[in-house]
Design a protein around this motif. Structure first.
Motif, short mmCIF file in Angstrom:
data_model
loop_
_atom_site.label_atom_id
_atom_site.label_comp_id
_atom_site.label_asym_id
_atom_site.label_seq_id
_atom_site.Cartn_x
_atom_site.Cartn_y
_atom_site.Cartn_z
N TYR A 50 0.86 -1.20 0.00
CA TYR A 50 0.00 0.00 0.00
C TYR A 50 0.89 1.25 0.00
CZ TYR A 50 -3.47 3.38 1.63
OH TYR A 50 -4.29 4.47 1.77
N CYS A 51 0.84 2.03 -1.10
CA CYS A 51 1.57 3.29 -1.27
C CYS A 51 3.08 3.07 -1.06
CB CYS A 51 1.07 4.35 -0.30
SG CYS A 51 -0.64 4.83 -0.61
N ALA A 52 3.57 1.90 -1.41
CA ALA A 52 5.00 1.60 -1.26
C ALA A 52 5.71 1.78 -2.60
CB ALA A 52 5.18 0.17 -0.75
N GLU A 53 7.04 1.82 -2.52
CA GLU A 53 7.89 1.93 -3.72
C GLU A 53 7.51 3.14 -4.55
OE1 GLU A 53 7.48 -1.73 -5.77
OE2 GLU A 53 8.44 -2.94 -4.19
N GLY A 54 7.14 4.23 -3.91
CA GLY A 54 6.87 5.47 -4.61
C GLY A 54 5.54 5.52 -5.33
N LYS A 55 4.74 4.52 -5.17
CA LYS A 55 3.44 4.52 -5.83
C LYS A 55 2.44 5.37 -5.04
CE LYS A 55 3.18 0.22 -8.44
NZ LYS A 55 2.42 -1.02 -8.65
N ARG A 110 -1.49 6.33 -4.02
CA ARG A 110 -2.64 5.50 -3.64
C ARG A 110 -3.49 5.17 -4.86
NH1 ARG A 110 -7.80 7.11 -1.16
NH2 ARG A 110 -8.59 5.43 0.19
N ILE A 111 -3.61 6.12 -5.79
CA ILE A 111 -4.40 5.89 -7.01
C ILE A 111 -3.76 4.78 -7.83
CG2 ILE A 111 -5.29 6.93 -9.12
CD1 ILE A 111 -6.63 7.95 -6.57
N ASP A 112 -2.42 4.87 -7.99
CA ASP A 112 -1.73 3.83 -8.78
C ASP A 112 -1.85 2.47 -8.10
OD1 ASP A 112 -1.02 5.79 -10.53
OD2 ASP A 112 0.92 6.20 -9.57
N TRP A 113 -1.77 2.48 -6.78
CA TRP A 113 -1.91 1.21 -6.05
C TRP A 113 -3.29 0.60 -6.30
CZ3 TRP A 113 -5.37 0.35 -1.97
CH2 TRP A 113 -5.23 -0.88 -1.31
N MET A 114 -4.31 1.41 -6.33
CA MET A 114 -5.66 0.89 -6.53
C MET A 114 -5.86 0.37 -7.94
SD MET A 114 -7.77 3.85 -4.49
CE MET A 114 -9.32 3.33 -5.14
N MET A 115 -5.10 0.93 -8.91
CA MET A 115 -5.23 0.44 -10.28
C MET A 115 -4.69 -0.97 -10.42
SD MET A 115 -6.79 2.81 -11.96
CE MET A 115 -6.45 2.39 -13.66
N ASP A 116 -3.85 -1.45 -9.48
CA ASP A 116 -3.19 -2.75 -9.62
C ASP A 116 -4.01 -3.89 -9.02
OD1 ASP A 116 -1.11 -1.45 -10.78
OD2 ASP A 116 0.11 -1.32 -8.95
N TYR A 117 -5.06 -3.59 -8.27
CA TYR A 117 -5.77 -4.65 -7.58
C TYR A 117 -7.28 -4.56 -7.86
CZ TYR A 117 -1.40 -5.26 -5.04
OH TYR A 117 -0.09 -5.50 -4.73
N GLN A 118 -7.91 -5.67 -7.53
CA GLN A 118 -9.36 -5.75 -7.72
C GLN A 118 -10.08 -4.85 -6.70
OE1 GLN A 118 -7.36 -8.33 -7.27
NE2 GLN A 118 -7.43 -9.54 -9.17
N GLY A 119 -11.34 -4.57 -7.02
CA GLY A 119 -12.12 -3.66 -6.17
C GLY A 119 -12.26 -4.16 -4.75
N MET A 120 -12.53 -5.45 -4.57
CA MET A 120 -12.69 -5.99 -3.22
C MET A 120 -11.41 -5.86 -2.43
SD MET A 120 -13.52 -9.90 -2.16
CE MET A 120 -11.90 -10.35 -2.77
N ILE A 121 -10.27 -6.14 -3.07
CA ILE A 121 -8.97 -6.05 -2.41
C ILE A 121 -8.69 -4.61 -2.01
CG2 ILE A 121 -6.52 -6.55 -2.65
CD1 ILE A 121 -8.33 -9.00 -2.63
N CYS A 122 -8.99 -3.67 -2.92
CA CYS A 122 -8.77 -2.24 -2.62
C CYS A 122 -9.58 -1.80 -1.41
CB CYS A 122 -9.12 -1.39 -3.83
SG CYS A 122 -7.98 -1.62 -5.22
N LEU A 123 -10.87 -2.22 -1.36
CA LEU A 123 -11.72 -1.82 -0.24
C LEU A 123 -11.16 -2.35 1.08
CD1 LEU A 123 -15.22 -2.43 -1.81
CD2 LEU A 123 -14.24 -0.23 -1.21
N ALA A 124 -10.81 -3.64 1.10
CA ALA A 124 -10.28 -4.22 2.33
C ALA A 124 -8.97 -3.57 2.74
CB ALA A 124 -10.10 -5.73 2.16
N GLY A 125 -8.03 -3.38 1.77
CA GLY A 125 -6.76 -2.75 2.08
C GLY A 125 -6.92 -1.35 2.59
N ASN A 126 -7.77 -0.56 1.94
CA ASN A 126 -8.01 0.82 2.39
C ASN A 126 -8.53 0.85 3.82
OD1 ASN A 126 -7.25 2.62 0.31
ND2 ASN A 126 -9.00 1.95 -0.90
N GLN A 127 -9.44 -0.04 4.14
CA GLN A 127 -10.02 -0.03 5.47
C GLN A 127 -8.99 -0.45 6.53
OE1 GLN A 127 -12.58 1.92 4.91
NE2 GLN A 127 -13.74 0.75 6.43
N VAL A 128 -8.14 -1.44 6.20
CA VAL A 128 -7.11 -1.86 7.16
C VAL A 128 -6.14 -0.72 7.44
CG1 VAL A 128 -5.14 -3.40 7.49
CG2 VAL A 128 -7.31 -4.30 6.63
N TRP A 129 -5.70 -0.07 6.34
CA TRP A 129 -4.75 1.04 6.52
C TRP A 129 -5.40 2.23 7.22
CZ3 TRP A 129 0.26 1.57 6.56
CH2 TRP A 129 1.06 0.59 5.95
N TRP A 130 -6.67 2.49 6.90
CA TRP A 130 -7.36 3.61 7.59
C TRP A 130 -7.42 3.35 9.09
CZ3 TRP A 130 -12.30 3.55 10.03
CH2 TRP A 130 -12.74 4.80 10.45
#
Length: 2032
Positions: free
Chosen positions: A1893-1898, A1900-1920
């Motif tokens: 998540y937001c690693a290697e200079g990416k 948040r938008i670019d990170w979300m483009m790399d994963y499926q919607g369900m994965i993005c929602l779960a990851g965002n909530q964990v990080w939040w």
């Protein structure tokens, strides 16, 4: 106008402005290209702008000229004038001078430009022209003079026109011309807000919008009339607007809101009942307190409303005053007319200008007069009203008037002119100073008095006296300030009137509120309150005056108040005194009410006497209420004083009577304690002092009463101690002790109260009462101890055995036990039941009270019979309603004795007794037992209620589930008892099982309810929807009506068919719930399918029957449905469309209603699947099995169809009968009118007949014009306009033809009579030379005498004819007119001439007179002889020998004729010689008899001849109706004869013969019956003894007539009845034979793709229906007593059809199972999986195909079903197929157990997967097995195997598996591996996404483009979650702004997402970003709230309550879920 709103506005405008022309409003809308229509539409459809909130309509009348086309006629010259040299015709009224100019066209004025001239005579046209001219004159449309004169000339020319000229002129086309007419036209105008200035005085109607937005559009004018008035304020302006506004405010709204109106309006009514405040002596104290509290609330609420109303009223009065001032300023002020003159700045120049000075002098003088007049008028004015507000209004009005004058004088021009004028005259300066003085005075007074206005309004309109009291101090201080400061109100002459006005207002207010005649009806509290407040207000007024006066004096600086006190306070002081008197009266009443209250009633026991005293108390104020004067007037002071003295005398009298009553009452007290309490209470309440002292001496009487009460309690105890009455819910023993203690406490409580008064108890009477009390108390204590000991011993014996009983018991066991218990305790139970206090109201069980298990022992024996509420569980369960077939299974076996012991134990402990240990333990567990019993009862009630809720079909459907449920409940009746520890677990287990079963039942019933709703919709559908009316009062034509119904019906049927087709899937869903299959053909649901199919059939039947019923009712009601026209198609009146066409359309509509059920296709046998169309041999179209075939033969449907046929026939018949009334004009519309008229004239009609005819036709025209042109006949409306027009036209043609005939006949009669008279005159001139000549002359003279009357009649007739011709304007020649005038003269001359001739022949006539007299004598003798012969031997004396009488009639007819001829010759001779005519009565009587006999014998001969004709008819050709009609006609002819004829012997004989013949006709009908066979004829011969030759070639009616069969009525009737019954059975048997001998199966090839798999039977529903019908018919035949000849045949067919039914049932079951299993076992992999079952199926398949091949070759049903062993073979096949099906189901269940997600798909879908080795076969079922997984991605492996590499969602997202799964081997195995890989891959990708998540200079938008919607929602909530908690940690470490910084970060993330969403994205990415955006916005809002609320710790509740995601050891945890979990679940796509 299509908009009903616009049409409604138009109607209101028409009504308001009295506009009659209908097109005026439409013309307004169309004017100027519809600009007004658009403005009106904007006004209605939008919220009006400020300057467009109202619209106004006004009308203008304009005079206009218009060209009118009218018909004209040419002038026709008078023929006679031309012949006679220009002399006018004799009949003309006025002749014009002869003109040499050629005749020109003349115009007739008419009333309308479109008027047409009807055909007719010239006279008729002239009358019409005259009428039209009169109408024009009335309407104001006067024609031009030239036209009028030409019209008159044309009219005169018409009068002289000859008949030929008329006919020639009528054939020419009419000529027209144009004339100009002046008409008044109305024009309507519309405008916004206000009228144009030039029309400001016009009447107008306005519409003011009072709501924003669009005015709703109504559907009809009725709805518009109801709803639209609420959206507008509508009014009519016809005068001054401000005056109208002021009037509606002052005369409508202010009286409504007026305080005095509201206060006194309801007080005027005088009540004759006692005052409201008098305490109801029967009411309790609680109700009194409650009513007082409620009254306080109401008073507070009313006061708040009154304050609000008064404030509004004051403001409204102020507004009305402003309006008045405005009106006065507009209309009443003095206007100074300022001339337009030029004034120079140089004064000298102006003075030097003489003309200017002259003008200025005149103008200024006029100004001075006006100003002086205005000042004089103002000084004469006085205030309008007596109150203080009138003073303020007076000065305001003066200020307004003088202010207007002052301002005008300040105008520059006026100042300059006055200055110039003052140079000449000085008067203006004085006037100006005077005006200014009064103006300043008025202005100052208004300014100072305005400070008092608020106080004056309070004292005038205040809501209560309290408001006035609070206002008076501030008002007096304000008056003091005015007195000090004002320059004008600091003097007595100003202030005293003002103060007097205030005093007057206060007095008036008191007088209005305190109405002596009604105030006492409000209650004493109200009287005291109002009078006290009024008095206080009046006293405050005086006090405040003196306080302010003292302050003024104390100041020493101001002028003192030395006002006239009498003027200010005399009236108010008197009114205060009156108020005090009224207060004292109310106080006296209240004291009496306190004395004679409910306590005294309860103690004394004489309420009637108390009521009498109270009535006297009520009457105390009666004289005060009825005084004839106003007590508030000071001049009535003395009369009032005398009334008050009388009042106090009455009070003293009542006090004396009250003392006497109390002394008497205390001698017979009801209650010692009550009397004691009352005496104590009287020490503390306000009462009359004398009465209070009297009552304090009554304590001795109370002790005497107490001893009586102790004795009474002792008697009660001794009487009932063996059988004590029990209180509700009390057990027997404890209840008895409670009863005993209740008696004890009743005497103890009283004596304890007495002990508080030691003096009373130390007396001798007190000691004696105490000793008696102690004696009774000891006996009661001993009774109590005995009862307790008996109870304790019984409990120790019975309790252990009761606890060992089972929890549940079967109903039959319970009944036996209850009967045994009842026998043991019958006597005690009956006794207890009889003595129970509340036996009629047994206790109701509740869940909270301990009495719920307390059951009286005496009720045990009544368990089975009475079963009242509140008994043991057994009786409770027995009352549960059950459906048919469901009985009570179990009852709770909680013995009543156990419940009684528990209750006794509890009550004994309450009473203080020690109880046995076991009983205490049981009682301590009472709550537990209550819980157990309630739980068991509730469980059983649920169980039985659930069973009861099931109908028969549902019970059969759920039989297996019900069996499982009973297995769970059974241990309660076998193993468990009340000592068991597992009772609670048992109840829970049972409730769980019941809940599971209940859930299933609810789902089944929910689906059933859905189906029932659909069926209800089908039942209630309306299939006869009438078309809407296009125009008011118009109906559609017949064809339009039925075409509309057909269109609507087709739409409805399509909707209903869709509803029906949806029932099948619902039943399939229910199949899945019950048997877990979705085939729609489950064998276990066969009966359920049939049940619903029957309900569908019933609904369709009701649909059809209800609609037919409604349609039939509509046809019978008086409300017409459609209309038809009537036309004249000579010679008949016909309908258009014709009656038979209407009849056909109606019946076709009914047939279509029934045939619409063809759209409802029947289900296949045992399924809920629609039967596909079936091919039939010889038919092109396939046959569809629908409900139509069954509904169409329904007797009720047939009855309604027949009823509708009868109704429409009856209606059409009534219509035809009504139209037949028009046939009375049938003679009018005959085509050959001339021929008919000529034929009628040949009958010699009189002139009266001609007049009647002509009058008839004229009346016919008038009558037709008055007839209604519309006639409602039941359901049809007749339009008769064309018919009426045709009739009138034909009547006019008749008038023309008859007029011509009358004219010709009159002319012929005139000239014929003239010639006849001339001939007679010539005959008289002959000279008689011989006898013949003498006879000729005498005959001529005689003829002249004889014809005298005739000639005179003919002359009158001729004169009448010509008068009639003239009356009807029929032209005749002048020669005829002259001759008919001379006709009377010619006749008189002939008569005179005949008399002279007769006088000259006297001698000759004597000789012949004697000879004539002798001949008369001889003729009389001959007549007497003939008369005797006729009566003795004539045709009337033959008796019943009518044939002989017929022969005699011929002979006597000749003789009577000869005698009549001789009589005529003698009469002629008598006339010739002037002899009197001799009468022959014998001859006249004989002739009369002969005439009657002629009628009788003519009838006899006619009927004899007719019977002879009938007798020749063969028996086979007999038509009974011909005989019936014929003989009835003859009998009617006989009855129509005169009474004397019917009384003749011959007539009676004829009637007797005809009646005998008529009586025999019913036997002919019976013998003609087709059911008669040879056996019946033989039986008839036997019974009657007659011999019949029934050969049809020779057997005629002559033979039947000769048999006299009317003597054998009963025998013939019995034989015919028997024959008809046997014929019915014979026909029924033949029909069955023919039907089943030819009926065949419908055999179809069974195709699988292109492969023919054999033959199958088609639908057999119709066959089964026919089979049932035939079986029922045969059963009814065999039950008949007439079945004898056909018994064997009927029994054989019954057996055959029963066998066919059995075979068909088994056959269809086998076929359905074979069709299902054939596709599974024939081919596919199932054969390898189930080899044994496949072999069995092959054998079954072979046998079934052989049976079907044989059936295909011989499809006759009877042959196929009766084949050898057919039934046994089919039953064997059914059993084999059942075993194959079971094996297949077991195989599928094993696959589902291996991979449970196979449970999500049906058997067929699973078989399609298992039957294929291709992995792709699972693709179409993935979406069912996994939520939102659309498919798998398969790839080729390295070894050629198929690999599952990824899963794809429904949105198209792809998730690649980390390890590919091989799709090889058994499908359930590799699908299990795919599922495991799904979970593992999902878990790994989620962890990876969170890590990167937001690693290697990416970003948040670019990170979300790399994963499926369900994965993005779960990851965002964990990080939040982590970031928030990290922020909290930073805050703890001292970073105070960490939370705010994080909030800014979240805002930035949202901004980035918004930018990204607006860019180019794929659909799936956009959905993903939108979802994340929603979650982020929510997260931001949470953090913002944390910042706002200073949430700084992770342990705060606000953070703990949020949804948080934490990633743990390889798993995801969700902590503290809240409602946001639902929102998150909605936006997340779940994969697994």
């Amino acid at each position: 106008m299509d908009d009903p709103r616009v049409e409604w506005i138009g109607k209101q405008v028409y009504l308001a402005l009295d506009i009659k022309e209908n097109e005026v409003f439409e013309e307004l809308l169309e004017r100027d290209d519809g600009i007004f229509e658009r403005q009106l539409g904007k006004f209605l459809n939008d919220t009006p702008e400020e300057n467009e909130t109202s619209i106004l309509f006004y009308k203008i009348l304009k005079e206009e000229e218009e060209d009118v086309e009218v018909e004209c006629e040419p002038e026709i010259p008078d023929i006679e004038e031309e012949e006679e040299g220009g002399e006018p015709a004799e009949g003309d009224q006025a002749a014009e001078p002869k003109s040499e100019e050629p005749p020109s066209e003349q115009a007739l004025p008419v009333s309308s430009p479109t008027g047409e001239e009807e055909e007719g005579s010239r006279k008729a046209r002239r009358r019409k022209a005259k009428k039209s001219a009169e109408e024009q004159k009335k309407d104001g449309d006067t024609p031009q003079p030239d036209d009028a004169s030409k019209s008159e000339t044309a009219g005169e020319g018409e009068e002289t026109q000859e008949e030929g000229g008329e006919e020639e002129q009528e054939n020419k086309p009419p000529k027209t011309k144009m004339i100009k007419m002046k008409v008044m036209r109305t024009y309507l105008h519309m405008c916004y807000q206000h009228l144009p200035e030039e029309h400001a005085s016009s009447d107008c109607v306005y519409f003011l919008r009072n709501t924003p937005g669009m005015v709703p559009l109504p559907n009809s004018m009725d709805e518009a009339n109801e709803t639209l008035p609420g959206f507008f304020e509508i009014g009519f302006l016809n005068g001054h607007s401000l005056v109208m506004l002021e009037q509606i405010i002052s005369q409508v709204y202010m009286p409504l809101l007026s305080f005095n109106q509201h206060r006194n309006g309801s007080e005027v009514r005088k009540q004759d009942v006692r005052p409201v405040s008098r305490t109801d002596t029967k009411a309790t104290e609680t109700s009194e307190d409650g009513s007082k509290e409620e009254e306080k609330v109401n008073v507070a609420e009313s006061r708040a409303k009154a304050l609000l109303r008064d404030e509004f009223l004051i403001n409204m009065q102020k507004f009305a005053s402003s309006i008045n001032r405005t009106i006065q300023q507009i209309e009443g002020e003095v206007r100074l007319e300022i001339p337009e003159i030029e004034l120079s700045d140089n004064m000298e120049e102006n003075l030097a200008n003489n003309d200017l000075m002259y003008q200025i002098r005149d103008v200024c003088s006029e100004w001075a007069k006006k100003i002086r007049g205005a000042l004089d008028a103002e000084l004469k004015r006085v205030p309008q009203g007596k109150g203080p507000l009138a003073e303020i209004d007076f000065w305001r009005e003066r200020n307004a008037s003088l202010s207007a004058l002052t301002e005008q004088l300040k105008l520059p021009t006026v100042v300059k002119m006055v200055e110039i004028y003052n140079q000449v005259e000085n008067e203006f300066d004085d006037l100006k100073s005077e005006l200014n003085k009064y103006y300043v005075e008025a202005k100052d007074n208004v300014r100072f008095l305005s400070t008092l206005e608020r106080h004056f309004k309070n004292i005038t309109h205040g809501s209560s006296f309290q408001v006035v009291i609070e206002t008076l101090p501030s008002m007096m201080n304000a008056l003091r300030m005015v007195w000090i400061i004002s320059r004008h109100y600091n003097k007595d002459e100003r202030m005293v009137p003002l103060m007097s006005r205030i005093a007057w207002e206060l007095a008036e207010r008191v007088g209005k509120v305190i109405n002596i005649r009604t105030i006492f009806s409000e209650g004493t509290e109200q009287v005291k309150m109002k009078t006290a407040e009024a008095k206080k207000m009046l006293e405050t007024w005086k006090e405040q005056y003196f306080d302010v006066r003292a302050k003024i004096e104390a100041s020493g600086r101001d002028q003192r108040w030395e006002f006239d006190r009498k003027k200010l306070f005399e009236r108010t002081d008197h009114m205060a005194f009156i108020c005090q008197n009224l207060y004292d009266c109310a106080q006296v009443l209240e004291e009496f009410y306190n004395i004679f209250g409910p306590e005294l009633k309860a103690v004394t026991g004489d309420p009637k006497r108390i009521e009498e005293v109270l009535t006297r108390v009520d009457l105390l104020v009666k004289p005060l209420e009825e005084v004839s004067f106003d007590p508030f007037e000071i001049q009535n002071k003395n009369p009032w004083k005398s009334h008050m003295e009388q009042f106090y005398k009455q009070v003293e009298s009542i006090e004396g009577e009250a003392k006497m009553f109390i002394d008497e009452s205390f001698q017979s007290l009801r209650s010692a304690e009550g009397a004691f309490d009352m005496l104590l209470n009287f020490k503390h309440i306000r009462s009359r002092e004398a009465i209070n002292a009297q009552m304090m001496q009554k304590f001795k009487d109370i002790l005497v009463q107490y001893e009586k009460e102790v004795s009474t309690m002792d008697d009660l105890f001794q009487t009932h101690k063996e059988e004590p009455p029990l209180h509700k819910n009390h057990p027997p023993v404890a209840g008895a002790i409670f009863w005993e203690r209740s008696l004890f406490h009743r005497i103890k409580h009283t004596i304890v109260r007495f002990l508080t008064m030691e003096d009373m108890m130390q007396s001798e009477m007190g000691k004696h009462a105490r000793a008696k009390y102690l004696s009774v108390a000891r006996q009661m204590k001993q009774y109590e101890d005995i009862k307790y000991e008996q109870w304790r011993e019984g409990v120790e014996q019975q309790l252990p055995s009761l606890l060992k009983r089972n929890l549940l018991i079967k109903p039959q066991h319970a009944a036996e036990e209850m009967r045994e218990a009842a026998q043991k305790e019958a006597n005690e139970a009956a006794h207890q039941h009889h003595m129970h206090i509340h036996s009629e109201a047994p206790p109701q069980p509740t869940h909270n009270a301990p009495q719920q298990v307390t059951i009286n022992a005496q009720q045990i024996g009544q368990k089975e019979e009475q079963k009242p509420d509140g008994e043991n569980a057994n009786t409770e369960q027995a009352n549960v309603p059950t459906s048919p077939g469901v009985e009570l299974k179990y009852l709770v076996d909680f013995d009543p004795q156990l419940a009684e012991i528990v209750a006794e134990t509890r009550y004994m402990e309450q009473l203080g007794f020690p109880v046995p240990e076991l009983a205490r333990n049981v009682a301590l567990q009472e709550e537990k037992y209550i819980k157990y019993v309630d739980g068991l009862r509730f469980m059983l009630s649920r169980y039985h209620a659930l069973l009861a809720s099931l109908d028969t079909a549902e019970s059969q459907l759920l039989e297996d589930h019900m069996r499982d449920l009973r297995r769970v409940i059974r241990p309660g009746s076998k193993r468990l008892n009340w000592n068991s520890l597992g009772i609670n677990d048992f109840v829970i287990k049972c409730n769980a099982a019941i809940a599971k079963f209940e859930s299933l039942v609810n789902q089944i019933q929910k689906n059933a309810k859905d189906i029932n709703q659909r069926l209800q919709m089908i039942e209630n559908a309306n299939l006869f929807k009438a078309p809407p009316q296009k125009y008011p009062d118009t109906l559609p034509s017949c064809k339009e009506y039925f075409e509309h119904i057909e269109r609507e019906r087709m739409k409805d049927f399509e909707i209903l068919a869709r509803k029906y087709r949806a029932i099948g899937p619902l039943l399939t869903k229910m199949e899945g719930l019950v048997v877990h299959t979705n085939s729609g053909r489950s064998p276990k649901l066969h009966a359920y399918y049939s049940y619903w199919e029957r309900k569908v059939f019933d609904s369709l039947t009701k649909l059809t029957v209800n609609n037919l019923r409604r349609f039939e009712i509509a046809l019978r009601t008086e409300k017409p449905l459609f209309q038809v026209e009537t036309l004249l198609a000579a010679p008949d009146v016909v309908l258009h469309p014709q009656a038979n066409e209407v009849y056909k359309l109606t019946l076709q509509c009914v047939r279509d209603c029934v045939e619409g059920t063809r759209m409802f296709v029947r289900w296949m046998q045992g399924t809920c699947i629609e039967t596909p169309p079936q091919k039939q041999e010889g038919e092109d179209e396939p046959y569809v099995f629908s409900f139509f075939s069954d509904i169409s033969v329904n007797p009720e449907v047939i009855d309604y169809v027949q009823t509708i046929q009868t109704d429409i026939k009856s209606t059409l018949t009534n219509m035809t009968r009504y139209l037949n009334r028009w046939k009375k004009y049938r003679s009018i519309w005959k085509v050959d009118k001339q021929a008919i008229a000529d034929k009628w004239y040949q009958k010699g009609p009189s002139v009266v007949a001609f007049d009647d005819k002509l009058q008839y036709y004229y009346k016919t025209i008038d009558e037709v014009e008055t007839l209604p042109l519309v006639k409602d006949q039941e359901c049809i409306r007749l339009h008769m306009g064309p018919l009426a027009s045709s009739v009138k036209e034909h009547a006019k043609q008749w008038i023309t033809h008859l007029g011509k005939i009358l004219r010709d006949s009159a002319k012929e009669a005139l000239y014929t009579l003239r010639d006849q008279l001339d001939d007679k005159s010539d005959d008289l001139e002959q000279t008689p030379n011989q006898l013949e000549d003498l006879k000729f002359v005498l005959t001529t003279i005689s003829d002249i005498k004889m014809m005298s009357l005739d000639v005179e009649n003919r002359i009158r007739d001729i004169m009448e004819r010509y008068r009639t011709l003239a009356m009807y304007d029929i032209q005749v020649t002048d020669e005829e007119t002259e001759l008919q005038n001379k006709l009377s003269t010619l006749w008189d001359e002939l008569v005179w001439k005949s008399k002279n001739t007769d006088a000259s022949l006297v001698v000759v006539k004597k000789k012949f007179t004697e000879i004539t007299l002798n001949q008369i004598t001889d003729f009389k003798k001959d007549l007497e002889t003939f008369s005797e012969k006729f009566y003795d031997n004539g045709p009337g004396a033959v008796g019943t020998d009518l044939e002989k009488g017929l022969e005699l009639m011929k002979t006597y007819r000749v003789e009577v004729s000869q005698l009549e001829q001789d009589r005529q010759e003698l009469a002629n001779a008598e006339k010739l010689f002037d002899l009197p005519i001799t009468m022959y009565p014998n001859l006249m009587e004989v002739q009369k008899q002969m005439k009657g006999l002629e009628m009788v014998y003519a009838l006899y001969e006619e009927q004899r001849n007719t019977r002879e004709q009938w007798a020749e008819t063969l028996w086979s050709n007999l038509n009974i109706q011909v005989l019936q009609d014929g003989i009835d006609g003859f009998i009617k002819q006989l009855r129509k004869m005169p009474r004397e004829v019917k009384s003749m012997q011959a007539a009676r004989a004829v009637e007797s013969k005809m009646k005998e013949f008529k009586d025999s006709l019913p036997l002919f009908v019976d013998l003609k019956h087709d059911a008669l066979r040879d056996r019946h004829w033989k039986e008839l011969m036997t019974k009657t003894g007659q011999k019949f030759d029934i050969n049809p070639e020779t057997f005629t009616l002559a033979n039947v007539f000769a048999m006299e069969l009317h003597r054998f009525h009963e025998a013939i009737g019995e034989i015919v009845t028997k024959a008809s019954k046997e014929m019915g059975i014979e026909k029924g048997v033949k029909e069955v034979e023919e039907q089943w001998s030819n009926m065949k199966f419908s055999v179809h090839p069974y195709m699988k793709g292109t492969s023919n798999r054999g033959w199958i039977l088609g639908a057999v529903d119709e066959i089964l229906q026919i089979l049932d019908d035939s079986a029922m018919n045969l059963a009814s035949m065999s039950a008949s007593r007439f079945v004898g000849p056909f018994l064997n045949s009927v029994q054989n067919w019954e057996k055959s059809l029963s066998h066919i039914s059995e075979v068909l049932d088994v056959w269809m079951v086998v076929q359905r199972k074979w069709m299902y299993l054939e596709g599974i076992f024939i081919g596919g992999d199932i054969r390898s999986q189930l080899p044994e079952e496949a072999k069995k199926f092959d054998q079954i398949d072979k046998t079934f195909k052989k049976i079907m091949n044989d059936t295909h070759k011989a499809p006759t049903i009877k042959t196929a079903c009766h084949a050898p062993n057919r039934l046994q073979d089919l039953e064997a096949l059914s059993q084999g197929l059942e075993k194959c099906q079971k094996s297949l189901n077991d195989y599928l269940d094993s696959k589902r157990n291996a991979f449970p997600r196979f449970f999500f798909i049906s058997d067929d879908e699973l078989l399609s997967i298992l039957g294929s080795s291709d992995p792709n076969c699972v693709q179409e079922h993935m979406i069912k097995m996994y939520d939102n997984i659309a498919s798998l991605r398969f790839e080729q492996g390295p070894n050629g195997e198929t690999m599952a590499s990824a899963m794809i969602s429904a949105e198209g997202e792809v998730m690649d598996y980390r390890e590919h799964v091989a799709a090889e081997g058994r499908v359930e195995d590799w699908m299990t591996e795919v599922l495991a890989e799904m979970r593992r891959t999902n878990r790994l990708i989620t962890k990876e996404a969170i890590f990167f998540y937001c690693a290697e200079g990416k970003t948040r938008i670019d990170w979300m483009m790399d994963y499926q919607g369900m994965i993005c929602l779960a990851g965002n909530q964990v990080w939040w979650t982590w970031e928030v908690e990290d922020t909290f940690r930073k805050v703890k470490k001292g970073h105070k702004t960490a939370l705010k910084d994080y909030a800014k970060k979240l805002h930035g993330q949202i901004g980035d997402l918004v930018v990204q969403v607006r860019s180019q994205l794929s659909s799936n990415d956009r959905k993903k970003f939108n979802t994340v955006l929603i979650i982020d916005v929510h997260a931001r809002d949470i953090i913002d709230s944390f910042v706002r609320d200073s949430i700084m710790d992770a342990k705060e509740f606000e953070w703990e309550s949020q949804l948080r995601f934490l990633l743990g050891e390889g798993t995801r945890r969700v902590v503290s879920p809240t409602v946001y979990l639902e929102n998150l679940a909605m936006v997340m796509s779940t994969w697994v």
